[in-house]
Scaffold this active site. Structure first.
Site, PDB file in Angstrom:
ATOM      1  N   SER A 258      -3.824  -0.946  -3.521  1.00 36.88           N
ATOM      2  CA  SER A 258      -3.602  -0.330  -2.204  1.00 36.88           C
ATOM      3  C   SER A 258      -4.593   0.784  -1.910  1.00 36.88           C
ATOM      4  O   SER A 258      -4.485   1.441  -0.882  1.00 36.88           O
ATOM      5  CB  SER A 258      -2.195   0.273  -2.131  1.00 36.88           C
ATOM      6  OG  SER A 258      -1.234  -0.698  -2.416  1.00 36.88           O
TER       7      SER A 258
ATOM      8  N   THR B 169      -0.582   3.539  -1.920  1.00 35.03           N
ATOM      9  CA  THR B 169      -1.412   4.616  -1.376  1.00 35.03           C
ATOM     10  C   THR B 169      -1.217   5.904  -2.151  1.00 35.03           C
ATOM     11  O   THR B 169      -0.098   6.255  -2.477  1.00 35.03           O
ATOM     12  CB  THR B 169      -0.953   4.873   0.075  1.00 35.03           C
ATOM     13  OG1 THR B 169      -1.323   3.767   0.844  1.00 35.03           O
ATOM     14  CG2 THR B 169      -1.526   6.141   0.654  1.00 35.03           C
TER      15      THR B 169
ATOM     16  N   THR C 284       3.608   8.295   2.647  1.00 29.99           N
ATOM     17  CA  THR C 284       3.228   6.959   2.218  1.00 29.99           C
ATOM     18  C   THR C 284       4.203   5.976   2.863  1.00 29.99           C
ATOM     19  O   THR C 284       5.285   6.356   3.276  1.00 29.99           O
ATOM     20  CB  THR C 284       3.244   6.831   0.674  1.00 29.99           C
ATOM     21  OG1 THR C 284       2.883   5.501   0.298  1.00 29.99           O
ATOM     22  CG2 THR C 284       4.609   7.142   0.101  1.00 29.99           C
ATOM     23  N   GLY C 285       3.775   4.738   2.974  1.00 29.62           N
ATOM     24  CA  GLY C 285       4.635   3.743   3.590  1.00 29.62           C
ATOM     25  C   GLY C 285       4.039   3.234   4.888  1.00 29.62           C
ATOM     26  O   GLY C 285       2.833   3.330   5.114  1.00 29.62           O
TER      27      GLY C 285
ATOM     28  N   ARG D  61      -7.372  -2.218  12.225  1.00 27.44           N
ATOM     29  CA  ARG D  61      -6.154  -1.391  12.187  1.00 27.44           C
ATOM     30  C   ARG D  61      -6.399  -0.135  11.333  1.00 27.44           C
ATOM     31  O   ARG D  61      -6.909  -0.189  10.227  1.00 27.44           O
ATOM     32  CB  ARG D  61      -5.004  -2.196  11.616  1.00 27.44           C
ATOM     33  CG  ARG D  61      -3.665  -1.440  11.527  1.00 27.44           C
ATOM     34  CD  ARG D  61      -3.439  -0.810  10.176  1.00 27.44           C
ATOM     35  NE  ARG D  61      -2.098  -0.236  10.028  1.00 27.44           N
ATOM     36  CZ  ARG D  61      -1.722   0.495   9.001  1.00 27.44           C
ATOM     37  NH1 ARG D  61      -2.558   0.750   8.025  1.00 27.44           N
ATOM     38  NH2 ARG D  61      -0.496   0.983   8.928  1.00 27.44           N
TER      39      ARG D  61
ATOM     40  N   THR E 298      -6.352   5.387   1.026  1.00 28.47           N
ATOM     41  CA  THR E 298      -5.679   4.085   0.992  1.00 28.47           C
ATOM     42  C   THR E 298      -6.590   2.968   1.503  1.00 28.47           C
ATOM     43  O   THR E 298      -7.527   3.225   2.260  1.00 28.47           O
ATOM     44  CB  THR E 298      -4.417   4.125   1.887  1.00 28.47           C
ATOM     45  OG1 THR E 298      -3.656   2.925   1.712  1.00 28.47           O
ATOM     46  CG2 THR E 298      -4.759   4.254   3.359  1.00 28.47           C
TER      47      THR E 298
HETATM   48  C1  SD4 Z   1      -0.849   2.778   5.886  1.00 30.07           C
HETATM   49  N1  SD4 Z   1       0.445   4.559   4.955  1.00 30.07           N
HETATM   50  O1  SD4 Z   1      -1.982   2.363   6.000  1.00 30.07           O
HETATM   51  C2  SD4 Z   1      -0.517   3.541   4.638  1.00 30.07           C
HETATM   52  C3  SD4 Z   1      -0.061   2.576   3.603  1.00 30.07           C
HETATM   53  C4  SD4 Z   1       0.764   3.195   2.550  1.00 30.07           C
HETATM   54  O2  SD4 Z   1       2.267   3.111   0.955  1.00 30.07           O
HETATM   55  O3  SD4 Z   1       0.923   4.378   2.436  1.00 30.07           O
HETATM   56  N2  SD4 Z   1       1.431   2.501   1.757  1.00 30.07           N
HETATM   57  O4  SD4 Z   1       0.036   2.581   6.719  1.00 30.07           O
END
Ligand code: SD4
Length: 327
Positions: free
Chosen positions: A86, A188, A239-240, A216, A206
């Site tokens: 990631s 991430t 994160t997320g 994106r 990330t």
């Molecule tokens: C995103 N927040 O590109 C990042 C991905 C991520 O845990 O954090 N994943 O949306």
């Protein structure tokens, strides 16, 4: 449901790595930190790979180094790790098979730098730092970010590993985004540090959502969304699913809530509550927040079970399970 919405929704949990098992309860660890006198220096990082980031950051912090150097050097370890799919080298590509990277950094003076949709550079966090330190701007995107990186002497490299390419080719057979929960134990990396002087800095880096639409950009390079620091108050990282964090400007919100008097833990809980209140369908996604304040208190909270983080304080690096909303 529109196909775009379906794409984003279905790709949510699958690519976020809603994992798993840390070593102890987050609340217990937080209490331990609060009870002690410590709290300086301190490093806190998202997910299991935060453990190795903290180790590198601690080398800087224990020698009296700057929080900014700690977070940069910390997340660089994960950027270079092909096993973290990631982040950086070895990251999963977008739906067109292209690895694009997002990163941001902030120092104790409130300076900020960021890059988004950057290709072929292994350490986007260091390019973000150069943007912060060497340009009058905060954010460079895509081809311009790459041009700047090359001018600064960064080498272009192929970041798509054989493993990531094979997985992507497999995914293309169905282009199916079904969530698979708790299969990954990394994600991430967002990192915050408080150094011996009491200064705070943060970094976030990330490759974004696996198989995202080309172009994106997520929350991670957006100052105030993926990460925010205010040296008088504290710092936060997210994160997320970035779209939810961006819509609520999550990291800025956490720091501002601390500014209004909330503890780091209460602030991250309130930021998750804001998503729950404002964003329909939030149940389909994972979000995790970390926060620290000037006193070295920490907070961690996520929407779903499975978020964990690494906390290095008092010469002790621990992997801790975050408390979460959807019980
Ligand atoms: C995103 N927040 O590109 C990042 C991905 C991520 O845990 O954090 N994943 O949306």
């Amino acid at each position: 449901m529109s196909s775009r919405r379906k794409f984003i929704k279905q790709s949510g949990l699958a690519s976020l790595g809603l994992l798993a098992a840390g070593s102890q309860s987050g609340q217990a660890a937080v209490r331990k930190i609060k009870a002690g006198k410590i709290t300086k220096p301190l490093a806190i990082s998202t997910w299991k790979n935060g453990m190795q980031a903290n180790v590198a950051g601690w080398e800087v912090l224990k020698n009296g180094g700057r929080a900014l150097d700690a977070v940069e050097q910390g997340v660089m370890v994960v950027e270079a790790d092909p096993n973290d799919m990631s982040v950086g080298y070895g990251g999963r590509p977008d739906r067109d098979g292209i690895v694009t990277l997002d990163a941001c950094i902030m120092d104790e003076t409130g300076n900020a730098g960021s890059v988004c949709a950057l290709e072929n550079i292994k350490h986007p966090i260091s390019v973000a730092r150069r943007v912060m330190e060497k340009t009058p701007h905060v954010m460079l995107a895509g081809a311009g970010a790459l041009q700047f990186a090359k001018e600064e002497g960064f080498a272009e490299e192929i970041l798509l590993t054989e493993k990531a390419r094979k997985e992507w080719q497999e995914w293309r057979k169905t282009s199916d985004y079904k969530p698979v929960i708790n299969i990954e134990n990394h994600d991430t990396i967002g990192m915050l540090a408080l150094d011996q002087k009491g200064d705070i800095s943060g970094a976030c880096t990330t490759s974004g959502l696996a198989y995202k639409m080309h172009g994106r950009v997520g929350d991670s390079p957006i100052i105030g969304a993926g990460m925010y620091c205010d040296n008088e108050i504290g710092g936060a990282v997210a994160t997320g699913m970035g779209e939810l964090v961006m819509k609520t400007l999550g990291s800025f919100l956490v720091v501002e809530l601390m500014n209004q008097g909330l503890s780091p833990q209460k602030a991250v809980e309130e930021a998750i509550a804001r998503i729950v209140k404002k964003i329909p369908g939030y149940q389909d996604f994972q979000i995790g927040y970390l926060a620290i304040n000037k006193a070295g208190e920490v907070g961690a909270y996520s929407l779903h079970k499975g978020f964990n983080y690494a906390l290095y304080a008092n010469d002790n690096n621990q992997l801790i399970d975050s408390d979460y909303y959807l019980k």
